[in-house]
Design a protein around this motif. Structure first.
Motif, PDB file in Angstrom:
ATOM      1  N   SER A   1       7.107  40.024   0.895  1.00  0.00           N
ATOM      2  CA  SER A   1       7.134  40.132  -0.370  1.00  0.00           C
ATOM      3  C   SER A   1       5.941  38.918  -1.028  1.00  0.00           C
ATOM      4  O   SER A   1       6.175  37.757   0.032  1.00  0.00           O
ATOM      5  N   ILE A   2       5.529  38.998  -1.884  1.00  0.00           N
ATOM      6  CA  ILE A   2       4.746  37.780  -2.423  1.00  0.00           C
ATOM      7  C   ILE A   2       5.673  36.793  -2.640  1.00  0.00           C
ATOM      8  O   ILE A   2       5.091  35.481  -2.691  1.00  0.00           O
ATOM      9  N   ASN A   3       6.617  36.984  -3.236  1.00  0.00           N
ATOM     10  CA  ASN A   3       7.796  36.065  -3.754  1.00  0.00           C
ATOM     11  C   ASN A   3       8.137  35.081  -2.543  1.00  0.00           C
ATOM     12  O   ASN A   3       8.078  33.973  -2.668  1.00  0.00           O
ATOM     13  N   LEU A   4       8.388  35.427  -1.292  1.00  0.00           N
ATOM     14  CA  LEU A   4       8.628  35.021   0.040  1.00  0.00           C
ATOM     15  C   LEU A   4       7.427  34.067   0.398  1.00  0.00           C
ATOM     16  O   LEU A   4       7.765  32.816   0.561  1.00  0.00           O
ATOM     17  N   ILE A   5       6.213  34.366   0.063  1.00  0.00           N
ATOM     18  CA  ILE A   5       5.186  33.864   0.587  1.00  0.00           C
ATOM     19  C   ILE A   5       5.225  32.577  -0.340  1.00  0.00           C
ATOM     20  O   ILE A   5       4.890  31.324   0.141  1.00  0.00           O
ATOM     21  N   LEU A   6       5.181  32.900  -1.733  1.00  0.00           N
ATOM     22  CA  LEU A   6       4.959  31.634  -2.526  1.00  0.00           C
ATOM     23  C   LEU A   6       6.239  30.701  -2.608  1.00  0.00           C
ATOM     24  O   LEU A   6       5.805  29.252  -2.641  1.00  0.00           O
ATOM     25  N   VAL A   7       7.542  31.100  -2.435  1.00  0.00           N
ATOM     26  CA  VAL A   7       8.668  30.249  -2.110  1.00  0.00           C
ATOM     27  C   VAL A   7       8.386  29.549  -0.837  1.00  0.00           C
ATOM     28  O   VAL A   7       8.480  28.218  -0.719  1.00  0.00           O
ATOM     29  N   THR A   8       7.958  29.918   0.242  1.00  0.00           N
ATOM     30  CA  THR A   8       7.745  29.368   1.390  1.00  0.00           C
ATOM     31  C   THR A   8       6.594  28.389   1.432  1.00  0.00           C
ATOM     32  O   THR A   8       6.744  27.127   1.834  1.00  0.00           O
ATOM     33  N   MET A   9       5.706  28.669   0.751  1.00  0.00           N
ATOM     34  CA  MET A   9       4.521  27.696   0.659  1.00  0.00           C
ATOM     35  C   MET A   9       4.855  26.492  -0.304  1.00  0.00           C
ATOM     36  O   MET A   9       4.523  25.515  -0.219  1.00  0.00           O
ATOM     37  N   SER A  10       5.665  26.767  -1.222  1.00  0.00           N
ATOM     38  CA  SER A  10       6.315  25.660  -2.230  1.00  0.00           C
ATOM     39  C   SER A  10       7.125  24.825  -1.493  1.00  0.00           C
ATOM     40  O   SER A  10       6.898  23.499  -1.574  1.00  0.00           O
ATOM     41  N   LEU A  11       7.951  25.524  -0.451  1.00  0.00           N
ATOM     42  CA  LEU A  11       8.763  24.467   0.189  1.00  0.00           C
ATOM     43  C   LEU A  11       8.025  23.810   1.284  1.00  0.00           C
ATOM     44  O   LEU A  11       8.598  22.612   1.492  1.00  0.00           O
ATOM     45  N   ALA A  12       6.995  24.212   1.967  1.00  0.00           N
ATOM     46  CA  ALA A  12       6.345  23.539   2.815  1.00  0.00           C
ATOM     47  C   ALA A  12       5.670  22.590   2.309  1.00  0.00           C
ATOM     48  O   ALA A  12       5.458  21.396   2.854  1.00  0.00           O
ATOM     49  N   THR A  13       4.966  22.724   1.036  1.00  0.00           N
ATOM     50  CA  THR A  13       4.333  21.722   0.360  1.00  0.00           C
ATOM     51  C   THR A  13       5.298  20.374   0.057  1.00  0.00           C
ATOM     52  O   THR A  13       5.119  19.302   0.266  1.00  0.00           O
ATOM     53  N   LEU A  14       6.252  21.061  -0.514  1.00  0.00           N
ATOM     54  CA  LEU A  14       7.365  19.746  -0.816  1.00  0.00           C
ATOM     55  C   LEU A  14       7.943  19.280   0.346  1.00  0.00           C
ATOM     56  O   LEU A  14       8.175  17.968   0.464  1.00  0.00           O
ATOM     57  N   THR A  15       8.186  19.813   1.336  1.00  0.00           N
ATOM     58  CA  THR A  15       8.722  19.189   2.816  1.00  0.00           C
ATOM     59  C   THR A  15       7.483  18.105   3.264  1.00  0.00           C
ATOM     60  O   THR A  15       7.987  17.067   3.561  1.00  0.00           O
ATOM     61  N   GLY A  16       6.276  18.675   2.983  1.00  0.00           N
ATOM     62  CA  GLY A  16       5.286  17.457   3.363  1.00  0.00           C
ATOM     63  C   GLY A  16       5.326  16.176   2.545  1.00  0.00           C
ATOM     64  O   GLY A  16       5.057  15.121   2.956  1.00  0.00           O
ATOM     65  N   VAL A  17       5.535  16.432   1.114  1.00  0.00           N
ATOM     66  CA  VAL A  17       5.358  15.177   0.435  1.00  0.00           C
ATOM     67  C   VAL A  17       6.880  14.461   0.492  1.00  0.00           C
ATOM     68  O   VAL A  17       6.733  13.238   0.773  1.00  0.00           O
ATOM     69  N   ILE A  18       7.921  14.927   0.801  1.00  0.00           N
ATOM     70  CA  ILE A  18       9.185  14.259   1.100  1.00  0.00           C
ATOM     71  C   ILE A  18       8.974  13.574   2.475  1.00  0.00           C
ATOM     72  O   ILE A  18       9.200  12.445   2.847  1.00  0.00           O
ATOM     73  N   ALA A  19       8.284  14.319   3.438  1.00  0.00           N
ATOM     74  CA  ALA A  19       8.248  13.588   4.854  1.00  0.00           C
ATOM     75  C   ALA A  19       7.313  12.690   4.686  1.00  0.00           C
ATOM     76  O   ALA A  19       7.209  11.462   5.599  1.00  0.00           O
ATOM     77  N   ALA A  20       6.304  12.358   3.855  1.00  0.00           N
ATOM     78  CA  ALA A  20       5.328  11.587   3.633  1.00  0.00           C
ATOM     79  C   ALA A  20       5.810  10.144   2.999  1.00  0.00           C
ATOM     80  O   ALA A  20       5.242   9.295   2.764  1.00  0.00           O
ATOM     81  N   ALA A  21       6.943  10.288   2.327  1.00  0.00           N
ATOM     82  CA  ALA A  21       7.642   9.333   1.488  1.00  0.00           C
ATOM     83  C   ALA A  21       7.785   7.863   2.430  1.00  0.00           C
ATOM     84  O   ALA A  21       7.195   6.862   1.889  1.00  0.00           O
ATOM     85  N   ILE A  22       8.279   7.943   3.569  1.00  0.00           N
ATOM     86  CA  ILE A  22       8.595   6.831   4.009  1.00  0.00           C
ATOM     87  C   ILE A  22       7.396   6.181   4.683  1.00  0.00           C
ATOM     88  O   ILE A  22       7.224   4.790   4.453  1.00  0.00           O
ATOM     89  N   PRO A  23       6.387   6.874   5.398  1.00  0.00           N
ATOM     90  CA  PRO A  23       5.145   6.222   5.657  1.00  0.00           C
ATOM     91  C   PRO A  23       4.391   5.726   4.223  1.00  0.00           C
ATOM     92  O   PRO A  23       3.667   4.557   4.355  1.00  0.00           O
TER      93      PRO A  23
END
Length: 419
Positions: A381-403
């Motif tokens: 479903s498109i909802n699964l795609i959108l949720v996963t993309m949002s989580l991946a982007t958020l994960t990228g932001v969180i992972a970049a916090a310490i550096p």
């Protein structure tokens, strides 16, 4: 607002220029994120498809909730005062009996918005005979118009017509195979029910009937296909010695996972014994829960690995670009700007990786549906795609916090002297 977007645009350009300078590192971590996202989407869709198939195959041949009369119990006299009562009780055998006031109960249930379908049926044991062959079956008398909303028999019909009447019945494919019959063949039905005051001849007339096979169905459950015989409601009532009575009321609900709570409400409302599919299929529900847990664990570990990958690349980037960071600070860049630059890099890694990973997941799902075992198909479903993309982007932001915090904390004088 315009000033904010202007500053954000400048920070985004600086972040992208940093990414271009480290093309190989950026490409590798983007591919890593893409693989992680593809795995998350594919595993999640696979588990959802498997669970949907299991639920459909289970609930496709049964009601979500069944209402039956409460079990008959022995009435025990209370003990006399100042006496000790010792009881040895044999449980009462449960006879086939009708639900009291079932017409009024059905009318009441029809008005409940929680229920999507209501079907009163009469069900009991019986025998089917053809020549020397004798099979034990379950006789189900029903109103097809109502019952179709519970179990869509028309979708499971493999030959003949969907028709029940005084002379026509529907039988399962396994039963037809065991008896060697087909559409148009005749069978003798016998319920084995008798009245104490009835003579043998009357029992033979009232509790047995010769019928035609109007259709053959295949529910996909071997036990049901070998035992179920669908009859006209009045004919089944006559065969089972329940004139005008019904033994069970089948119900369906919109949200199948709320069936247990709704069953409790309906049971209290009708004073009947209510059993939901969740209670009768406890092992299936445990299996679904275990599948969901394993899927969530896989998603969690993949997300953690992706986060560590992004954090490690950005940590190296901070070290490699210490001089540039110092120059930016000397030119007036604030700590918040440096922080935003690296957070934007993390978001770009997550977003680009999720876009590529979504495309890869579509290929994986298509390959499974096309070249797989064809037991079930994976919905995506498109909802699964959108949720996963949002989580991946958020994960990228969180992972970049310490550096990013490390880069923002650099002293400009020390950073400029860094070689």
């Amino acid at each position: 607002m315009t000033a904010f977007f202007g500053r954000f645009w400048i920070d985004a350009n600086i972040a992208i220029s940093f990414l271009r300078e480290g093309r190989i590192q950026s490409l590798m971590i983007t591919l890593g994120v893409a693989i992680g996202v593809a795995v998350i989407i594919f595993i999640t869709a696979l588990i959802q498809g498997l669970q949907t198939n299991l639920i459909d195959s289970t609930l496709g041949s049964q009601a979500h909730i069944r209402l039956v009369s409460p079990d008959e119990v022995n009435l025990i006299a209370p003990p006399v005062d100042d006496t000790l009562q010792l009881i040895q009780e044999d449980k009462r055998p449960q006879r086939l009996r009708s639900i009291n006031n079932w017409q009024q109960i059905t009318d009441t249930l029809d008005q409940l918005p929680l229920l999507t379908a209501v079907s009163p049926n009469v069900s009991g044991p019986g025998f089917v005979r053809r020549g020397e062959a004798l099979e034990s079956v379950i006789l189900v008398g029903t109103d097809l118009e109502r019952y179709q909303k519970i179990i869509p028999l028309s979708e499971y019909l493999i030959s003949g017509e969907l028709r029940v009447s005084a002379d026509n019945v529907l039988i399962g494919s396994e039963l037809a195979k065991n008896l060697g019959v087909e559409v148009g063949s005749k069978l003798r039905l016998d319920s084995g029910q008798d009245d104490d005051d009835s003579s043998f001849d009357n029992n033979l007339n009232n509790n047995s009937a010769v019928v035609n096979i109007a259709g053959i169905f295949e529910l996909g459950v071997r036990e049901l296909d070998a035992r179920y015989v669908y009859l006209d409601l009045k004919q089944a009532q006559s065969l089972l010695n329940l004139p005008g009575g019904i033994t069970v009321i089948d119900l369906t609900v919109e949200d199948i996972f709320e069936a247990e709570e709704i069953a409790a409400q309906v049971g209290r409302l009708t004073s009947l014994q209510a059993e939901s599919w969740i209670k009768t299929n406890a092992q299936l529900l445990s299996g679904l829960t275990a599948q969901s847990l394993s899927s969530n664990m896989i998603v969690g570990f993949v997300a953690i690995s992706v986060a560590f990958g992004i954090a490690s690349v950005l940590s190296v980037s901070v070290v490699q670009r210490t001089r540039e960071i110092g120059i930016l600070r000397a030119m007036g860049a604030t700590r918040q700007q440096i922080l935003r630059i690296f957070l934007i890099q993390g978001a770009v890694f997550g977003l680009l990786g999720s876009i590529v990973g979504s495309g890869v997941s579509y290929v994986l799902v298509w390959s499974f549906n096309t070249f797989g075992p064809n037991i079930f198909t994976i919905p995506i479903s498109i909802n699964l795609i959108l949720v996963t993309m949002s989580l991946a982007t958020l994960t990228g932001v969180i992972a970049a916090a310490i550096p990013a915090r490390r880069a923002a904390a650099l002293d400009p004088v020390v950073a400029i002297r860094y070689v």
